[in-house]
Write a protein that holds these residues in place. Structure first.
Motif, mmCIF file in Angstrom:
data_model
loop_
_atom_site.group_PDB
_atom_site.id
_atom_site.type_symbol
_atom_site.label_atom_id
_atom_site.label_comp_id
_atom_site.label_asym_id
_atom_site.label_seq_id
_atom_site.Cartn_x
_atom_site.Cartn_y
_atom_site.Cartn_z
ATOM 1 N N ARG A 86 10.940 0.970 -6.747
ATOM 2 C CA ARG A 86 11.229 1.500 -8.079
ATOM 3 C C ARG A 86 10.127 2.446 -8.545
ATOM 4 O O ARG A 86 10.400 3.543 -9.044
ATOM 5 C CB ARG A 86 11.393 0.360 -9.084
ATOM 6 C CG ARG A 86 11.815 0.825 -10.480
ATOM 7 C CD ARG A 86 11.757 -0.318 -11.496
ATOM 8 N NE ARG A 86 10.389 -0.751 -11.728
ATOM 9 C CZ ARG A 86 9.526 -0.099 -12.532
ATOM 10 N NH1 ARG A 86 9.901 1.019 -13.156
ATOM 11 N NH2 ARG A 86 8.299 -0.566 -12.713
ATOM 12 N N VAL A 87 8.884 2.033 -8.373
ATOM 13 C CA VAL A 87 7.777 2.833 -8.902
ATOM 14 C C VAL A 87 7.475 4.049 -8.028
ATOM 15 O O VAL A 87 6.765 4.961 -8.475
ATOM 16 C CB VAL A 87 6.504 1.984 -9.079
ATOM 17 C CG1 VAL A 87 6.773 0.829 -10.037
ATOM 18 C CG2 VAL A 87 5.975 1.466 -7.746
ATOM 19 N N ARG A 88 8.001 4.087 -6.796
ATOM 20 C CA ARG A 88 7.735 5.215 -5.913
ATOM 21 C C ARG A 88 8.910 6.189 -5.812
ATOM 22 O O ARG A 88 8.883 7.108 -4.992
ATOM 23 C CB ARG A 88 7.345 4.710 -4.516
ATOM 24 C CG ARG A 88 5.957 4.092 -4.469
ATOM 25 C CD ARG A 88 5.628 3.527 -3.096
ATOM 26 N NE ARG A 88 4.231 3.148 -2.996
ATOM 27 C CZ ARG A 88 3.724 1.989 -3.412
ATOM 28 N NH1 ARG A 88 4.540 1.090 -3.967
ATOM 29 N NH2 ARG A 88 2.436 1.720 -3.288
ATOM 30 N N ALA A 89 9.934 6.009 -6.595
ATOM 31 C CA ALA A 89 11.099 6.900 -6.557
ATOM 32 C C ALA A 89 10.810 8.176 -7.343
ATOM 33 O O ALA A 89 10.299 8.128 -8.472
ATOM 34 C CB ALA A 89 12.323 6.193 -7.124
ATOM 35 N N ASP A 90 11.133 9.324 -6.745
ATOM 36 C CA ASP A 90 10.947 10.582 -7.461
ATOM 37 C C ASP A 90 12.161 10.870 -8.355
ATOM 38 O O ASP A 90 13.050 10.017 -8.519
ATOM 39 C CB ASP A 90 10.657 11.730 -6.480
ATOM 40 C CG ASP A 90 11.831 12.064 -5.565
ATOM 41 O OD1 ASP A 90 12.969 11.620 -5.831
ATOM 42 O OD2 ASP A 90 11.606 12.786 -4.564
ATOM 43 N N ASP A 91 12.226 12.071 -8.918
ATOM 44 C CA ASP A 91 13.288 12.393 -9.877
ATOM 45 C C ASP A 91 14.684 12.345 -9.266
ATOM 46 O O ASP A 91 15.675 12.157 -9.978
ATOM 47 C CB ASP A 91 13.044 13.772 -10.482
ATOM 48 C CG ASP A 91 11.820 13.804 -11.381
ATOM 49 O OD1 ASP A 91 11.374 12.710 -11.788
ATOM 50 O OD2 ASP A 91 11.305 14.907 -11.654
ATOM 51 N N ALA B 10 3.259 10.492 -1.156
ATOM 52 C CA ALA B 10 3.127 11.914 -1.517
ATOM 53 C C ALA B 10 4.148 12.786 -0.793
ATOM 54 O O ALA B 10 4.910 13.514 -1.433
ATOM 55 C CB ALA B 10 1.707 12.395 -1.258
ATOM 56 N N PRO B 11 4.221 12.732 0.544
ATOM 57 C CA PRO B 11 5.263 13.504 1.230
ATOM 58 C C PRO B 11 6.554 12.699 1.370
ATOM 59 O O PRO B 11 6.561 11.473 1.224
ATOM 60 C CB PRO B 11 4.640 13.769 2.605
ATOM 61 C CG PRO B 11 3.776 12.573 2.856
ATOM 62 C CD PRO B 11 3.279 12.110 1.500
ATOM 63 N N THR B 12 7.636 13.415 1.649
ATOM 64 C CA THR B 12 8.867 12.755 2.115
ATOM 65 C C THR B 12 8.750 12.612 3.622
ATOM 66 O O THR B 12 8.415 13.577 4.319
ATOM 67 C CB THR B 12 10.105 13.601 1.782
ATOM 68 O OG1 THR B 12 10.148 13.828 0.374
ATOM 69 C CG2 THR B 12 11.376 12.887 2.209
ATOM 70 N N THR B 13 9.023 11.422 4.159
ATOM 71 C CA THR B 13 8.819 11.175 5.587
ATOM 72 C C THR B 13 10.059 10.588 6.238
ATOM 73 O O THR B 13 10.850 9.883 5.600
ATOM 74 C CB THR B 13 7.646 10.197 5.808
ATOM 75 O OG1 THR B 13 7.975 8.935 5.216
ATOM 76 C CG2 THR B 13 6.360 10.729 5.194
ATOM 77 N N ALA B 14 10.168 10.856 7.544
ATOM 78 C CA ALA B 14 11.256 10.272 8.318
ATOM 79 C C ALA B 14 11.105 8.764 8.420
ATOM 80 O O ALA B 14 12.094 8.037 8.556
ATOM 81 C CB ALA B 14 11.300 10.896 9.713
ATOM 82 N N GLU B 15 9.867 8.256 8.365
ATOM 83 C CA GLU B 15 9.671 6.807 8.433
ATOM 84 C C GLU B 15 10.490 6.079 7.373
ATOM 85 O O GLU B 15 10.943 4.954 7.599
ATOM 86 C CB GLU B 15 8.190 6.454 8.230
ATOM 87 C CG GLU B 15 7.289 6.786 9.394
ATOM 88 C CD GLU B 15 6.466 8.034 9.130
ATOM 89 O OE1 GLU B 15 5.345 8.132 9.635
ATOM 90 O OE2 GLU B 15 6.984 8.920 8.413
ATOM 91 N N GLY B 16 10.666 6.725 6.220
ATOM 92 C CA GLY B 16 11.375 6.075 5.136
ATOM 93 C C GLY B 16 12.813 5.716 5.448
ATOM 94 O O GLY B 16 13.385 4.812 4.828
ATOM 95 N N SER B 17 13.421 6.394 6.414
ATOM 96 C CA SER B 17 14.774 5.993 6.830
ATOM 97 C C SER B 17 14.767 4.575 7.377
ATOM 98 O O SER B 17 15.715 3.815 7.167
ATOM 99 C CB SER B 17 15.300 6.960 7.901
ATOM 100 O OG SER B 17 15.556 8.223 7.359
ATOM 101 N N TYR C 290 0.801 -1.217 0.000
ATOM 102 C CA TYR C 290 0.000 0.000 0.000
ATOM 103 C C TYR C 290 0.838 1.273 0.000
ATOM 104 O O TYR C 290 0.352 2.349 -0.349
ATOM 105 C CB TYR C 290 -0.969 0.019 1.188
ATOM 106 C CG TYR C 290 -0.306 0.205 2.547
ATOM 107 C CD1 TYR C 290 0.017 1.476 3.019
ATOM 108 C CD2 TYR C 290 -0.026 -0.885 3.364
ATOM 109 C CE1 TYR C 290 0.615 1.648 4.260
ATOM 110 C CE2 TYR C 290 0.562 -0.720 4.602
ATOM 111 C CZ TYR C 290 0.878 0.546 5.050
ATOM 112 O OH TYR C 290 1.478 0.716 6.281
ATOM 113 N N GLY C 291 2.112 1.200 0.404
ATOM 114 C CA GLY C 291 2.959 2.380 0.467
ATOM 115 C C GLY C 291 4.308 2.032 1.055
ATOM 116 O O GLY C 291 4.600 0.861 1.342
ATOM 117 N N ILE C 292 5.137 3.048 1.267
ATOM 118 C CA ILE C 292 6.509 2.771 1.692
ATOM 119 C C ILE C 292 6.580 2.205 3.107
ATOM 120 O O ILE C 292 7.533 1.523 3.453
ATOM 121 C CB ILE C 292 7.397 4.024 1.579
ATOM 122 C CG1 ILE C 292 6.976 5.113 2.588
ATOM 123 C CG2 ILE C 292 7.378 4.573 0.160
ATOM 124 C CD1 ILE C 292 8.000 6.211 2.741
#
Length: 502
Positions: free
Chosen positions: A274-279, A286-293, A245-247
């Protein structure tokens, strides 16, 4: 007090269909609790149990609810009030305890319990479909640890007059291990379950001769990965089989990679990134989040170290971009929105995800020239965290804002990162390591229940910053996982003795 669980002998609930677009985990049985006008109370029939002085009535939520409700418990026959729950924006698997005094405990044991919601709902709720229904686990298809139960204070005397002595911190952390190493610690798939899976994996490494964590780890994974497929519900309780569902949903793949680097299930996470990587290569929703670390960079690194070295640079890029996007001078934010707005400045769990992600990712990748600058960042953020501890030695919900109150889930996550970084020789034992030990002691002594649940956690952030700042607290399964990670690291550091005794 030492507590004993007493299960109710049965459940009778209004005939309300479960939402057609939702699903409960493993098809466990559930029961609705709603307002009196929608079908009457949900009855928890009389338990089989002798006398007790006081206790707690525990319920587990079985489906996400976007709003706040008041749940009232009355005695089933004479309809006398027993206790009230304040339930706000609960997730599936969320436990709630409400205290019972002597009279309420006696009535609950003698008559059973009737549950209903306030009518009308509180003013801060917005239920577009009319009066709310709260779904709880109940009935024979739900495991006993998920069903409604009375947690009763044990008694020294047969006449029920003298409560047993209070349990100490050692008993509570042993209960934490017992809770973690069972199906009762199961959390919604994604970041929440990932925290528990990391704890279980760490326990198998720390105590290789203890098979309880290994069995629990296998049981948890079997829930979500049956027969080579992925079966789970998204954060709103909707079936999300064989997709992510998301990162936040990719955190469990770190443990999968450690257990089996050739597991074909890993390909699903790699494709989702791969499909959720921005430029710039930042993997985000949608947002950049600290969770992604923690939920992206760390499982990337785990896969890079065992199965796909090409992911190494991508894992480091996640950390570097989050440092650039989420850190402003000495402030750390949970989110950066597409319009440039920062949210959740210095939220404790933002610190936990950011720092835990740094430490775990860099540990997986090993010490090298390309990780040195990021270890410097970890030391910088660790120093900021240490500077903002509260007087007890843990962290408030918003660091540097004591009026927001101590928050135990974020505190356990920050402390786990400090302990893990100390284990790697990147933090100082007398400073970060000592702070991690202090947090463990405070959390174990003041915030673990007798049966091993971490209390004092703020809810998931779907209720917004207002709810986070309100002082509202609850039991935390995620906090249990972070406590398990912390406790395992401290044992390996030699500063805490074995807390897993039977």
């Amino acid at each position: 007090m030492a507590s004993t669980a007493a299960e109710f002998s049965g459940v009778r609930a209004p005939d309300i269909p479960f939402p057609a677009d939702r699903r409960t985990p493993l098809d466990w049985s559930v029961a609705p609790v709603t307002t009196p006008s929608q079908g009457g109370p949900t009855l928890l029939e009389q338990p089989v149990r002798a006398a007790a002085a006081t206790g707690r009535l525990r319920l587990f939520v079985a489906c996400d609810l976007r709003g706040a409700v008041r749940l009232h418990a009355h005695s089933a026959k004479t309809h006398q009030p027993l206790t009230t729950y304040d339930i706000r924006y609960p997730d599936c698997h969320q436990p709630y305890d409400a205290p019972l005094d002597r009279d309420a405990t006696r009535l609950a044991l003698a008559e059973g319990v009737a549950l209903s919601l306030s009518e009308p709902p509180p003013a801060d709720s917005d239920f577009a479909g009319g009066p709310p229904t709260l779904w709880i686990f109940a009935g024979p298809k739900a495991p006993p640890v998920r069903r409604p139960m009375l947690l009763l204070d044990d008694l020294d005397s047969l006449d029920g007059a003298t409560p047993a002595p209070a349990t100490d911190a050692a008993d509570r952390v042993t209960a934490l291990h017992r809770t973690l190493t069972g199906i009762g610690s199961l959390q919604p798939f994604g970041w929440m379950e990932g925290c528990v899976l990391d704890a279980l994996y760490d326990l198998t490494v720390t105590f290789p001769g203890d098979g309880r964590a290994r069995t629990a780890l296998a049981d948890h994974l079997a829930v979500y990965f049956p027969d080579g497929t992925l079966r789970y519900e998204d954060p709103r309780g909707r079936p999300a089989d064989n997709r992510l569902y998301g990162i936040e949903a990719t955190l469990p793949y770190a443990v999968l990679a450690k257990l089996d680097p050739l597991d074909p299930a890993l390909a699903r996470a790699v494709e989702a990134w791969r499909v959720r990587a921005d430029d710039e290569g930042c993997v985000k929703d949608a947002p950049t989040t600290a969770e992604g670390s923690y939920t992206v960079a760390y499982p990337m690194a785990a896969i890079a170290g065992t199965a796909d070295p090409s992911l190494r640079e991508s894992a480091l890029r996640q950390l570097r971009l989050r440092r650039a996007r989420l850190c402003t001078q000495d402030d750390l934010h949970l989110r950066l929105l597409p319009d440039g707005t920062h949210l959740y400045r210095n939220w404790a769990r933002a610190y936990a995800w950011y720092l835990l992600g740094l430490v775990r990712t860099l540990t997986e990748l090993g010490e090298a020239a390309d990780t040195a600058g990021l270890w410097d960042e970890a030391r910088r953020v660790a120093a900021l965290a240490l500077a903002h501890r509260n007087a007890a030695g843990i962290w408030d919900c918003y660091l540097g804002e004591p009026e927001t109150g101590a928050e135990t889930c974020g505190s356990a996550g920050i402390a786990a990162a400090l302990a893990l970084g100390t284990e790697q020789g990147q933090f100082e034992a007398g400073r970060e390591g000592a702070a991690a030990l202090r947090a463990w002691d405070v959390l174990a002594e003041a915030h673990l229940t007798e049966d091993g649940w971490l209390s004092g956690g703020s809810p998931s952030n779907k209720g917004g910053e207002e709810l986070q700042r309100s002082g509202y607290r609850m039991l935390s399964g995620v906090g249990n996982g972070l406590m398990g990670q912390l406790g395992a690291a401290l044992v390996r550091l030699g500063t805490v003795k074995d807390w897993t005794r039977p």
